[in-house]
Design an enzyme around this catalytic site. Sequence first.
Site, PDB file in Angstrom:
ATOM      1  N   SER A 191       0.826  -1.207   0.000  1.00  0.00           N
ATOM      2  CA  SER A 191       0.000   0.000   0.000  1.00  0.00           C
ATOM      3  C   SER A 191       0.864   1.263   0.000  1.00  0.00           C
ATOM      4  O   SER A 191       1.556   1.528  -0.975  1.00  0.00           O
ATOM      5  CB  SER A 191      -0.962  -0.050   1.202  1.00  0.00           C
ATOM      6  OG  SER A 191      -1.945   0.942   1.119  1.00  0.00           O
TER       7      SER A 191
ATOM      8  N   ASP B 214      -9.955  -5.345  -4.077  1.00  0.00           N
ATOM      9  CA  ASP B 214      -9.287  -4.260  -3.362  1.00  0.00           C
ATOM     10  C   ASP B 214      -9.928  -2.930  -3.752  1.00  0.00           C
ATOM     11  O   ASP B 214      -9.833  -2.501  -4.896  1.00  0.00           O
ATOM     12  CB  ASP B 214      -7.801  -4.263  -3.696  1.00  0.00           C
ATOM     13  CG  ASP B 214      -6.986  -3.299  -2.853  1.00  0.00           C
ATOM     14  OD1 ASP B 214      -7.595  -2.448  -2.157  1.00  0.00           O
ATOM     15  OD2 ASP B 214      -5.748  -3.380  -2.873  1.00  0.00           O
TER      16      ASP B 214
ATOM     17  N   HIS C  70      -7.502  -5.708   0.202  1.00  0.00           N
ATOM     18  CA  HIS C  70      -6.296  -5.004   0.614  1.00  0.00           C
ATOM     19  C   HIS C  70      -5.506  -5.730   1.711  1.00  0.00           C
ATOM     20  O   HIS C  70      -4.288  -5.858   1.621  1.00  0.00           O
ATOM     21  CB  HIS C  70      -6.671  -3.596   1.081  1.00  0.00           C
ATOM     22  CG  HIS C  70      -5.593  -2.583   0.879  1.00  0.00           C
ATOM     23  ND1 HIS C  70      -5.162  -2.180  -0.365  1.00  0.00           N
ATOM     24  CD2 HIS C  70      -4.846  -1.876   1.770  1.00  0.00           C
ATOM     25  CE1 HIS C  70      -4.216  -1.269  -0.242  1.00  0.00           C
ATOM     26  NE2 HIS C  70      -3.998  -1.073   1.037  1.00  0.00           N
TER      27      HIS C  70
END
Length: 422
Positions: A194, A364, A398
């Site tokens: 991320s 995601d 995620h």
Amino acid sequence: MILHNSMATSLFLMSLLMLFLDSNPCTALSWRNNSLVDDIGIPCPVSPHPFTMCKSEAEAYGYPCEDHKVTTEDGYILSLKRIPHGHDTDNSTGDQKTRQPILLFHGLFVDGVSWLLGTPEQSLGFILADGGFDVWLANTRGTNTSRKHTSLSPKDPAFWDWSWDQIAEYDLPAVLEFVYHHTGRQKVHYIGHSLGTLIILAAFSEHKLLHLVRSAVLLCPIAYLSRTRSDLTRLAAQMFLAEAVYRIGIHEFNPVGKVAAQLLAKVCGDPKIDCHDVFSALAGPDCCLNKSTTCAFMLHAPQPTSMRNLIHLSQMVRSEGVRRYDYGNAKENMKHYKQPHPPLYNLSSIPTHVPMLLTHGGQDFLGDVPDTRHLLKTLVRNHDSDNIEVQYLPDYAHADFVIAYNAPRLVYEPMVDFFQRH
């Protein structure tokens, strides 16, 4: 002025609360395969002490763990953890002189312990150490173990006057250079999740750190955010129209992670609310989390970050490109950048010889598929075909890439194979 800043924070937290309370508490997170085997409605047990990465995670499982301090050029003192080898030295591959160093860089609202929240068979940090690598775990400025500065206190507004620009410009090179020199000037394999992907892309786009990095793995690569499917992220971006507060002269940035953690604890303390829905609301419905790992994650996060960092990310949601922080008017931008608008990070200029593995998920909401494909087109178009690989997992969201029970087989095994080839 403090009132305005508190109002901006309150609006953001109110939006979080409304979305969490609107979630269906009876819906299991892993709605596709019923992978959550524990009772959903039982709240996570209260942790009496904050996680200490070495004592409660690594050493508890029999792994060696070192705590190093790294000072950035702008004065932040960062905690850098190291697992130099596996828990059984006799069965470890190689020795410390030949082990390849790997730096793991976490995402937003967490720190390095996020790589160690499962068992040794599930956690990437432990898997890499047992696999013969020299494992280093970064902790960005503002997180619980990196809240010191050579001249500032966390109580000083100036301590929080930064965004991810500064993490890319100061934290990342300081940590990489420390690992590089501490391991006999070996180039470092890099793994980012991320926010940890955004900062390395920003550095590479300016042709920085290439002499330190051997290869890069990007889990849920974040760069373009304008197509995000996360309603929570979009709402937060709109709330941060309150960044106008900054534009009229507000320079106090309180850490929002601590306040969000208190709110989260209240929400998760309600037995009618499924805390797993927090993940779904923010980042998409993760397919493969188990209760114990998710509880450990929730007890550990969110970690503090700066208001300006969130403003910068919200600017990206409203922008087609990847730019430096926008100070909101031409005069301020001229002062910082010598141009009226913040400069772009030109991701198409990333050198084509850098070995990269990018892996992303179909569920995601933050690293949304259209945004990620835009990034991939930018990178893959001219990159050396032997030096870039892409992996797509349609059911992953995620958090799956870091704490999913099946990530060792689906994500980490291909990753280690990639490292061995580069």
